[in-house]
Design a protein around this motif. Sequence first.
Motif, mmCIF file in Angstrom:
data_model
loop_
_atom_site.group_PDB
_atom_site.id
_atom_site.type_symbol
_atom_site.label_atom_id
_atom_site.label_comp_id
_atom_site.label_asym_id
_atom_site.label_seq_id
_atom_site.Cartn_x
_atom_site.Cartn_y
_atom_site.Cartn_z
ATOM 1 N N ASP B 120 0.829 -1.203 0.000
ATOM 2 C CA ASP B 120 0.000 0.000 0.000
ATOM 3 C C ASP B 120 0.863 1.252 0.000
ATOM 4 O OD1 ASP B 120 -2.411 -1.287 -0.098
ATOM 5 O OD2 ASP B 120 -2.671 -1.382 2.080
ATOM 6 N N VAL B 177 -3.718 -1.433 -8.265
ATOM 7 C CA VAL B 177 -4.670 -1.129 -7.191
ATOM 8 C C VAL B 177 -5.514 -2.359 -6.896
ATOM 9 C CG1 VAL B 177 -6.445 0.452 -6.423
ATOM 10 C CG2 VAL B 177 -4.750 1.213 -8.100
ATOM 11 N N GLN B 178 -6.012 -2.986 -7.941
ATOM 12 C CA GLN B 178 -6.835 -4.188 -7.788
ATOM 13 C C GLN B 178 -6.089 -5.270 -7.017
ATOM 14 O OE1 GLN B 178 -10.108 -5.119 -9.236
ATOM 15 N NE2 GLN B 178 -9.755 -6.746 -7.734
ATOM 16 N N SER B 179 -4.809 -5.439 -7.344
ATOM 17 C CA SER B 179 -4.004 -6.448 -6.668
ATOM 18 C C SER B 179 -4.022 -6.239 -5.159
ATOM 19 C CB SER B 179 -2.554 -6.394 -7.174
ATOM 20 O OG SER B 179 -2.320 -7.395 -8.148
ATOM 21 N N ASN B 180 -3.801 -5.008 -4.755
ATOM 22 C CA ASN B 180 -3.762 -4.747 -3.315
ATOM 23 C C ASN B 180 -5.089 -5.085 -2.647
ATOM 24 O OD1 ASN B 180 -1.227 -3.770 -3.969
ATOM 25 N ND2 ASN B 180 -1.354 -2.076 -2.508
ATOM 26 N N GLU B 181 -6.192 -4.799 -3.332
ATOM 27 C CA GLU B 181 -7.502 -5.157 -2.766
ATOM 28 C C GLU B 181 -7.626 -6.675 -2.659
ATOM 29 O OE1 GLU B 181 -10.525 -3.304 -5.132
ATOM 30 O OE2 GLU B 181 -9.636 -1.307 -4.871
ATOM 31 N N ASP B 182 -7.187 -7.357 -3.705
ATOM 32 C CA ASP B 182 -7.215 -8.823 -3.691
ATOM 33 C C ASP B 182 -6.481 -9.365 -2.475
ATOM 34 O OD1 ASP B 182 -8.553 -8.675 -6.050
ATOM 35 O OD2 ASP B 182 -6.901 -9.390 -7.315
ATOM 36 N N HIS B 183 -5.283 -8.850 -2.270
ATOM 37 C CA HIS B 183 -4.453 -9.348 -1.178
ATOM 38 C C HIS B 183 -5.154 -9.199 0.169
ATOM 39 C CE1 HIS B 183 -0.790 -8.533 -3.938
ATOM 40 N NE2 HIS B 183 -1.171 -9.773 -4.049
ATOM 41 N N ARG B 184 -5.786 -8.053 0.358
ATOM 42 C CA ARG B 184 -6.479 -7.836 1.626
ATOM 43 C C ARG B 184 -7.595 -8.847 1.807
ATOM 44 N NH1 ARG B 184 -4.977 -2.501 1.137
ATOM 45 N NH2 ARG B 184 -6.565 -2.138 -0.447
ATOM 46 N N GLY B 185 -8.304 -9.144 0.733
ATOM 47 C CA GLY B 185 -9.371 -10.129 0.808
ATOM 48 C C GLY B 185 -8.850 -11.492 1.213
ATOM 49 N N HIS B 205 -7.658 -13.837 -7.988
ATOM 50 C CA HIS B 205 -6.553 -12.872 -8.030
ATOM 51 C C HIS B 205 -5.507 -13.287 -9.053
ATOM 52 C CE1 HIS B 205 -3.096 -10.510 -6.948
ATOM 53 N NE2 HIS B 205 -2.477 -11.517 -6.362
#
Lengths: 225, 225
Positions: B120, B177-185, B205
């Motif tokens: 992030d 950006v999408q990747s970071n959201e994926d990781h959090r999920g 992902h």
Amino acid sequence: MKTQVDKPVSNTDRAITELRRLVFSGELPAGSDHLESELAERLGMSRTPIREAARTLESQGLLELRARKGVRILPISPEDMREIYDVLTELESLAAERAAEQSYSATHLTDLARAIADMDAALDRQDLDTWAEADDRFHSELVRLGGNARVMAITAMMSDQVRRARAVTLFMRPLPVQSNEDHRGVFEAIAKADPQRARDLHRAHRERARDMILGLLERHRLRQL
Amino acid sequence: MKTQVDKPVSNTDRAITELRRLVFSGELPAGSDHLESELAERLGMSRTPIREAARTLESQGLLELRARKGVRILPISPEDMREIYDVLTELESLAAERAAEQSYSATHLTDLARAIADMDAALDRQDLDTWAEADDRFHSELVRLGGNARVMAITAMMSDQVRRARAVTLFMRPLPVQSNEDHRGVFEAIAKADPQRARDLHRAHRERARDMILGLLERHRLRQL
DNA sequence: GCGTTTATTTGCGTATTCATTAAATTACAC
DNA sequence: GTGTAATTTAATGAATACGCAAATAAACGC
């Protein structure tokens, strides 16, 4: 017809082939240590090709090089089996899915069909060795149809690692009737080009096999093979 | 405290490390041939450890030994990328599922959380190199939490093979950006011990990442890297 | 001038030699 | 008799040497 390029088979290649055979046949038992010089003499070559072969086999997880202890044939524990079966489950299921996506014609599937037929025949005769050989053929042909060279290489490596253990459990397990039914299901899903079904069926097949084998090892208190 | 056994780092080990570095940095470009004797001189040692190192790296898919052509650094094609991403998708998804099954406490997940935080932060600063490093860390820590040593070894190998290609696409792709959201999920599914969700999210992902990268290569007509 | 054959060079595969270092054995002291 | 230290042994890790096969260059015939 394309003329076959006969590769010059080097001593290193011979050493790899021969050492693999010695490991699978149990002539080099699991857990045993062997000096490079002994192996060199045994195979009738110098230490150099032996060392190169040993390094290759080490990277494939069959043995281990330990300074001043020689090469150690790696034993397989139940935990190792679990790891390996998990990998095989994932990658073969992927292969089944991808194979079903190809809409293969019957001609492309003859080898797969033959493997199944051979297993059925062997099962009728209760010829377990032949059954195991055909089972191997089924799985490697399935993976080949999946079309991913890396999956092929990895699954071949994993199968090699459990080969010894499988030879032992082969005669402890119940007759693999369920397995043969599983194989037919996977085959038909591929022939009917149903990727999701091919994947699911094969996954279930592998998970059943894993649980069965691990249960056997547990019940017979086999801690390493 | 246990006394650290300082392993004697052999020339072969140095050669492996150094050759890997030369390949990843591009100093030995994809597709190039290099004589064993050149490499030996370059690294200041004899051919013997170079050959052993090369054999190891060959078995890991980074290069190839060809008689009288020296070692060839293997280029990566889009088809190779597809194969490798398929393998990574399967095995990392398995790892995510297994990690979620462990009911890890927050302390066990600190490294994973830190990798996400670092990504992030790097994303805010648009520092792509740091982002990529943290992304690597996330994936390898995820696999470690999965607890399967063979999956660890295989995914590390596959990641190495695509390292060069990823370095190129890193600056062609949209901001991750999408990747970071994926990781959090995925992280939350593991923290909440929801195996099925962890698996599904991570699979999605990886499949997104695969399609994005393959699309980039396609659009830029990059046939090999 | 071009194709084919022969000669030369070159680089790998392997054996051999050497050095390094861990293990094992023996000797010695207590 | 036991424990420790010194010495010997032995096995790997690495360098070097060498033969053979393949690739390249040269020479010859057409």
